[in-house]
Write a protein that holds these residues in place. Sequence first.
Motif, PDB file in Angstrom:
ATOM      1  N   LEU A 169      23.971  44.914  71.841  1.00 41.02           N
ATOM      2  CA  LEU A 169      25.113  45.704  72.296  1.00 41.02           C
ATOM      3  C   LEU A 169      25.273  46.976  71.460  1.00 41.02           C
ATOM      4  CD1 LEU A 169      27.681  42.856  72.971  1.00 41.02           C
ATOM      5  CD2 LEU A 169      26.443  44.207  74.676  1.00 41.02           C
ATOM      6  N   LYS A 170      25.022  46.861  70.157  1.00 44.22           N
ATOM      7  CA  LYS A 170      25.111  48.036  69.283  1.00 44.22           C
ATOM      8  C   LYS A 170      23.934  48.981  69.515  1.00 44.22           C
ATOM      9  CE  LYS A 170      24.604  49.681  64.658  1.00 44.22           C
ATOM     10  NZ  LYS A 170      23.467  50.559  64.873  1.00 44.22           N
ATOM     11  N   ARG A 223      30.051  49.583  67.255  1.00 40.88           N
ATOM     12  CA  ARG A 223      29.708  48.934  65.978  1.00 40.88           C
ATOM     13  C   ARG A 223      29.371  47.465  66.196  1.00 40.88           C
ATOM     14  NH1 ARG A 223      33.997  52.292  64.755  1.00 40.88           N
ATOM     15  NH2 ARG A 223      33.452  53.931  63.302  1.00 40.88           N
ATOM     16  N   ARG A 224      28.482  46.953  65.351  1.00 39.33           N
ATOM     17  CA  ARG A 224      28.067  45.558  65.478  1.00 39.33           C
ATOM     18  C   ARG A 224      29.224  44.606  65.194  1.00 39.33           C
ATOM     19  NH1 ARG A 224      22.661  42.957  62.756  1.00 39.33           N
ATOM     20  NH2 ARG A 224      22.949  40.857  63.555  1.00 39.33           N
ATOM     21  N   GLU A 244      33.210  40.694  67.342  1.00 41.28           N
ATOM     22  CA  GLU A 244      34.595  40.335  67.666  1.00 41.28           C
ATOM     23  C   GLU A 244      34.769  40.138  69.174  1.00 41.28           C
ATOM     24  OE1 GLU A 244      36.938  43.437  65.960  1.00 41.28           O
ATOM     25  OE2 GLU A 244      36.520  42.783  63.902  1.00 41.28           O
ATOM     26  N   ALA A 245      34.145  40.986  69.985  1.00 40.07           N
ATOM     27  CA  ALA A 245      34.232  40.852  71.442  1.00 40.07           C
ATOM     28  C   ALA A 245      33.624  39.518  71.885  1.00 40.07           C
ATOM     29  CB  ALA A 245      33.526  42.013  72.127  1.00 40.07           C
ATOM     30  N   CYS A 246      32.523  39.132  71.263  1.00 40.34           N
ATOM     31  CA  CYS A 246      31.891  37.847  71.585  1.00 40.34           C
ATOM     32  C   CYS A 246      32.794  36.690  71.151  1.00 40.34           C
ATOM     33  CB  CYS A 246      30.532  37.728  70.910  1.00 40.34           C
ATOM     34  SG  CYS A 246      29.305  38.880  71.555  1.00 40.34           S
TER      35      CYS A 246
END
Length: 80
Positions: free
Chosen positions: A7-8, A15-16, A21-23
């Motif tokens: 994703l990053k 940001r990773r 956090e989204a995961c």
Amino acid sequence: MRLDKFLKNARLIKRRTVAKEACDQSRVSVNGKIAKASTEVKVGDIVAITFGTRTTKVEITALAEHVTKDFAKEMYRVIE
């Protein structure tokens, strides 16, 4: 490759740590299943990311550890 790193690198999330956090908040799914940040993704996987009320679906077309700005857009294909 780990989901948060993809994703990053693909610049879908800036940001990773934000991707992680989204995961953790169950906002990201891979092939229809809620995914953790450590989930291994491969070419052909469908990733869905929910931002508020909007959901973005992409298909992974390439994986790379080090990515330039121009190549980042070639790592995925947006699905309707």
